[in-house]
Scaffold this active site. Structure first.
Site, PDB file in Angstrom:
ATOM      1  N   MET A  21       0.816  -1.219   0.000  1.00  0.00           N
ATOM      2  CA  MET A  21       0.000   0.000   0.000  1.00  0.00           C
ATOM      3  C   MET A  21       0.846   1.265   0.000  1.00  0.00           C
ATOM      4  O   MET A  21       0.477   2.261  -0.637  1.00  0.00           O
ATOM      5  CB  MET A  21      -0.850   0.049   1.274  1.00  0.00           C
ATOM      6  CG  MET A  21      -1.961  -0.931   1.301  1.00  0.00           C
ATOM      7  SD  MET A  21      -2.812  -0.705   2.882  1.00  0.00           S
ATOM      8  CE  MET A  21      -3.353  -2.383   3.120  1.00  0.00           C
ATOM      9  N   ASP A  40      11.461   3.539   4.641  1.00  0.00           N
ATOM     10  CA  ASP A  40      11.255   2.101   4.865  1.00  0.00           C
ATOM     11  C   ASP A  40      12.556   1.512   5.411  1.00  0.00           C
ATOM     12  O   ASP A  40      13.644   2.013   5.132  1.00  0.00           O
ATOM     13  CB  ASP A  40      10.880   1.396   3.553  1.00  0.00           C
ATOM     14  CG  ASP A  40      10.049   0.133   3.780  1.00  0.00           C
ATOM     15  OD1 ASP A  40       8.861   0.136   3.411  1.00  0.00           O
ATOM     16  OD2 ASP A  40      10.582  -0.856   4.334  1.00  0.00           O
ATOM     17  N   VAL A  65      10.564   2.852  11.915  1.00  0.00           N
ATOM     18  CA  VAL A  65       9.551   3.626  12.644  1.00  0.00           C
ATOM     19  C   VAL A  65       9.654   3.473  14.161  1.00  0.00           C
ATOM     20  O   VAL A  65       9.021   4.223  14.901  1.00  0.00           O
ATOM     21  CB  VAL A  65       8.113   3.284  12.181  1.00  0.00           C
ATOM     22  CG1 VAL A  65       7.908   3.641  10.717  1.00  0.00           C
ATOM     23  CG2 VAL A  65       7.769   1.811  12.441  1.00  0.00           C
ATOM     24  N   ASN A  91       2.009   4.352   7.490  1.00  0.00           N
ATOM     25  CA  ASN A  91       1.565   3.146   6.791  1.00  0.00           C
ATOM     26  C   ASN A  91       2.342   1.895   7.193  1.00  0.00           C
ATOM     27  O   ASN A  91       1.809   0.788   7.123  1.00  0.00           O
ATOM     28  CB  ASN A  91       1.690   3.387   5.272  1.00  0.00           C
ATOM     29  CG  ASN A  91       1.625   2.110   4.479  1.00  0.00           C
ATOM     30  OD1 ASN A  91       0.543   1.596   4.224  1.00  0.00           O
ATOM     31  ND2 ASN A  91       2.776   1.558   4.109  1.00  0.00           N
ATOM     32  N   TYR A 157      -1.550  -7.591  16.958  1.00  0.00           N
ATOM     33  CA  TYR A 157      -1.948  -6.752  15.815  1.00  0.00           C
ATOM     34  C   TYR A 157      -3.214  -5.959  16.153  1.00  0.00           C
ATOM     35  O   TYR A 157      -3.284  -4.745  15.917  1.00  0.00           O
ATOM     36  CB  TYR A 157      -2.174  -7.655  14.598  1.00  0.00           C
ATOM     37  CG  TYR A 157      -2.365  -6.926  13.289  1.00  0.00           C
ATOM     38  CD1 TYR A 157      -1.279  -6.331  12.637  1.00  0.00           C
ATOM     39  CD2 TYR A 157      -3.611  -6.853  12.673  1.00  0.00           C
ATOM     40  CE1 TYR A 157      -1.453  -5.682  11.421  1.00  0.00           C
ATOM     41  CE2 TYR A 157      -3.784  -6.203  11.456  1.00  0.00           C
ATOM     42  CZ  TYR A 157      -2.701  -5.616  10.834  1.00  0.00           C
ATOM     43  OH  TYR A 157      -2.871  -4.970   9.626  1.00  0.00           O
ATOM     44  N   LYS A 161      -3.654  -1.965  16.351  1.00  0.00           N
ATOM     45  CA  LYS A 161      -4.536  -1.283  15.404  1.00  0.00           C
ATOM     46  C   LYS A 161      -5.703  -0.577  16.115  1.00  0.00           C
ATOM     47  O   LYS A 161      -6.160   0.474  15.656  1.00  0.00           O
ATOM     48  CB  LYS A 161      -5.040  -2.266  14.352  1.00  0.00           C
ATOM     49  CG  LYS A 161      -3.927  -2.815  13.439  1.00  0.00           C
ATOM     50  CD  LYS A 161      -3.209  -1.706  12.678  1.00  0.00           C
ATOM     51  CE  LYS A 161      -2.221  -2.248  11.649  1.00  0.00           C
ATOM     52  NZ  LYS A 161      -1.525  -1.160  10.915  1.00  0.00           N
ATOM     53  N   THR A 192      -1.423  -7.593  -0.835  1.00  0.00           N
ATOM     54  CA  THR A 192      -0.042  -7.098  -0.746  1.00  0.00           C
ATOM     55  C   THR A 192       0.835  -8.238  -0.234  1.00  0.00           C
ATOM     56  O   THR A 192       0.311  -9.268   0.223  1.00  0.00           O
ATOM     57  CB  THR A 192       0.072  -5.929   0.254  1.00  0.00           C
ATOM     58  OG1 THR A 192      -0.102  -6.460   1.585  1.00  0.00           O
ATOM     59  CG2 THR A 192      -0.955  -4.834  -0.005  1.00  0.00           C
TER      60      THR A 192
HETATM   61  P1  NAD Z   1       3.587  -4.857   3.267  1.00  0.00           P
HETATM   62  O1  NAD Z   1       4.207  -5.896   4.113  1.00  0.00           O
HETATM   63  O2  NAD Z   1       3.446  -5.110   1.807  1.00  0.00           O
HETATM   64  O3  NAD Z   1       4.328  -3.449   3.434  1.00  0.00           O
HETATM   65  C1  NAD Z   1       4.694  -2.969   4.700  1.00  0.00           C
HETATM   66  C2  NAD Z   1       5.965  -2.153   4.566  1.00  0.00           C
HETATM   67  O4  NAD Z   1       6.337  -1.705   5.878  1.00  0.00           O
HETATM   68  C3  NAD Z   1       7.137  -2.963   4.008  1.00  0.00           C
HETATM   69  O5  NAD Z   1       7.745  -2.266   2.946  1.00  0.00           O
HETATM   70  C4  NAD Z   1       8.070  -3.098   5.198  1.00  0.00           C
HETATM   71  O6  NAD Z   1       9.453  -3.174   4.859  1.00  0.00           O
HETATM   72  C5  NAD Z   1       7.748  -1.840   5.994  1.00  0.00           C
HETATM   73  N1  NAD Z   1       8.150  -1.928   7.401  1.00  0.00           N
HETATM   74  C6  NAD Z   1       8.042  -2.998   8.244  1.00  0.00           C
HETATM   75  N2  NAD Z   1       8.592  -2.706   9.434  1.00  0.00           N
HETATM   76  C7  NAD Z   1       9.061  -1.427   9.347  1.00  0.00           C
HETATM   77  C8  NAD Z   1       9.730  -0.559  10.252  1.00  0.00           C
HETATM   78  N3  NAD Z   1      10.082  -0.960  11.493  1.00  0.00           N
HETATM   79  N4  NAD Z   1      10.039   0.695   9.838  1.00  0.00           N
HETATM   80  C9  NAD Z   1       9.730   1.089   8.578  1.00  0.00           C
HETATM   81  N5  NAD Z   1       9.123   0.314   7.667  1.00  0.00           N
HETATM   82  C10 NAD Z   1       8.783  -0.932   8.055  1.00  0.00           C
HETATM   83  O7  NAD Z   1       2.157  -4.585   3.931  1.00  0.00           O
HETATM   84  P2  NAD Z   1       0.874  -3.753   3.457  1.00  0.00           P
HETATM   85  O8  NAD Z   1      -0.231  -4.728   3.330  1.00  0.00           O
HETATM   86  O9  NAD Z   1       1.177  -2.824   2.367  1.00  0.00           O
HETATM   87  O10 NAD Z   1       0.605  -2.953   4.819  1.00  0.00           O
HETATM   88  C11 NAD Z   1       0.573  -1.543   4.914  1.00  0.00           C
HETATM   89  C12 NAD Z   1      -0.247  -1.183   6.141  1.00  0.00           C
HETATM   90  O11 NAD Z   1      -1.595  -1.625   5.947  1.00  0.00           O
HETATM   91  C13 NAD Z   1       0.213  -1.848   7.436  1.00  0.00           C
HETATM   92  O12 NAD Z   1       0.113  -0.932   8.510  1.00  0.00           O
HETATM   93  C14 NAD Z   1      -0.773  -2.981   7.610  1.00  0.00           C
HETATM   94  O13 NAD Z   1      -0.903  -3.367   8.954  1.00  0.00           O
HETATM   95  C15 NAD Z   1      -2.021  -2.360   7.067  1.00  0.00           C
HETATM   96  N6  NAD Z   1      -3.068  -3.282   6.646  1.00  0.00           N
HETATM   97  C16 NAD Z   1      -2.824  -4.252   5.717  1.00  0.00           C
HETATM   98  C17 NAD Z   1      -3.859  -5.091   5.324  1.00  0.00           C
HETATM   99  C18 NAD Z   1      -3.669  -6.137   4.254  1.00  0.00           C
HETATM  100  O14 NAD Z   1      -4.584  -6.982   4.078  1.00  0.00           O
HETATM  101  N7  NAD Z   1      -2.598  -6.153   3.504  1.00  0.00           N
HETATM  102  C19 NAD Z   1      -5.123  -4.951   5.889  1.00  0.00           C
HETATM  103  C20 NAD Z   1      -5.336  -3.964   6.856  1.00  0.00           C
HETATM  104  C21 NAD Z   1      -4.300  -3.128   7.225  1.00  0.00           C
END
Ligand code: NAD
Length: 265
Positions: A21, A40, A65, A91, A157, A161, A192
């Site tokens: 995302m 990142d 982060v 994010n 989680y 959240k 993703t």
């Molecule tokens: P993803 O795993 O594809 O991307 C997450 C990114 O965060 C990665 O690039 C990773 O390297 C980075 N990251 C991890 N730890 C980190 C840190 N300590 N510092 C900086 N960067 C860090 O996941 P996504 O699905 O794109 O998730 C994005 C957001 O959306 C997250 O907060 C996730 O919890 C939330 N989310 C995802 C879903 C889903 O179904 N994919 C649903 C609800 C919420």
């Protein structure tokens, strides 16, 4: 910095922008005229996305982060390179350990909470003064539908959240007078790399009956990027402290169990 588009003249910092995302948000924001800083831990991947967008509108930086000094560097990059900071998208996140909570170690619990919850606090803490210096702007916190209802095997989680949802409201109350709006996004399942991780030996993408959702499909990263774009832009000027759900209708009341729960003990 673009002069045309829904984010013309704005500078955005996006955490976790290397893929999923966050990368979709970076591309969408830049297409609408924003300059973007992509933070990142996987900085090589973030740099690839920034290179694709172009050096005039995007820059990548190593951002963990969990580390206040890392956030300070990212905010400084936005101001030094692009002149200001108007938008923060918190994010970055991990799914973390997927176990019944009685089987979790405290370290496993903390790993998720430090990134998904404390990381959001640190991001807002570092960025809010800079956004105020820029004359105001928008903070978008990516929570989840798991910040609205529970999910078995997801206690850390859900804890994080739900906390993001609450922090968003307090920050909105405290930052409104500085011209900063703060809202949370609650995605359902989005296609993703995060969903590639096995959940308790189960692949959620093949197990969850997404076709039974009102939307009839799993979410795309662009579905969330479009909502983040609205919240980042001045189009959402009267929205603050609010929850925006993008889940294909998952929270409307369909309850399809993914797991059969074994008896405790
Ligand atoms: P993803 O795993 O594809 O991307 C997450 C990114 O965060 C990665 O690039 C990773 O390297 C980075 N990251 C991890 N730890 C980190 C840190 N300590 N510092 C900086 N960067 C860090 O996941 P996504 O699905 O794109 O998730 C994005 C957001 O959306 C997250 O907060 C996730 O919890 C939330 N989310 C995802 C879903 C889903 O179904 N994919 C649903 C609800 C919420």
């Amino acid at each position: 910095m673009g002069t045309h588009g829904r984010l013309a003249g704005k500078v955005a910092l996006i955490s976790g922008a290397a893929r999923g995302m966050g990368a979709a948000e970076a591309r969408r924001f830049a297409a609408e005229g924003a300059s973007v800083v992509l933070g990142d831990v996987r900085v090589d991947l973030a740099r690839e996305v920034a290179d694709e967008i172009g050096a005039d509108a995007a820059a990548a930086i190593a951002l963990d982060v969990r580390r206040p000094e890392s956030w300070a560097d990212a905010v400084a990059m936005a101001e030094d390179r692009f002149g200001a900071l108007h938008v923060l998208v918190n994010n970055a996140g991990i799914a973390g350990a997927q176990k019944r909570f009685t089987d979790l170690t405290y370290e496993e619990y903390l790993e998720t909470v430090e990134i998904d919850q404390h990381g959001v606090f640190l991001g807002m803490h570092a960025a809010a003064p800079a956004i105020a210096r820029a004359g105001g702007g928008s903070i978008v916190n990516i929570s989840s539908v798991n910040g609205q209802f529970g999910q078995a095997f997801g206690l850390p989680y859900c804890a994080a959240k739900f906390a993001v949802r609450g922090m968003t409201k307090v920050a909105a109350l405290e930052l409104g007078s500085s011209g900063i709006r703060v809202n949370s996004i609650h995605p359902g399942a989005v296609d993703t790399p995060m969903l590639d991780a096995d959940v308790n030996g189960v692949d959620p993408k093949s197990m969850f009956p997404y076709h039974k959702l009102p939307a009839g499909r799993i979410g795309a990263p662009e579905d969330i990027a479009n909502l983040a774009l609205f919240l980042a832009s001045d189009e959402s000027a009267y929205c603050t402290g609010a929850e925006f759900t993008a889940d294909g209708g998952q929270t409307t009341g369909i309850g399809l169990p993914m797991f059969r729960m074994p008896t405790l003990g």
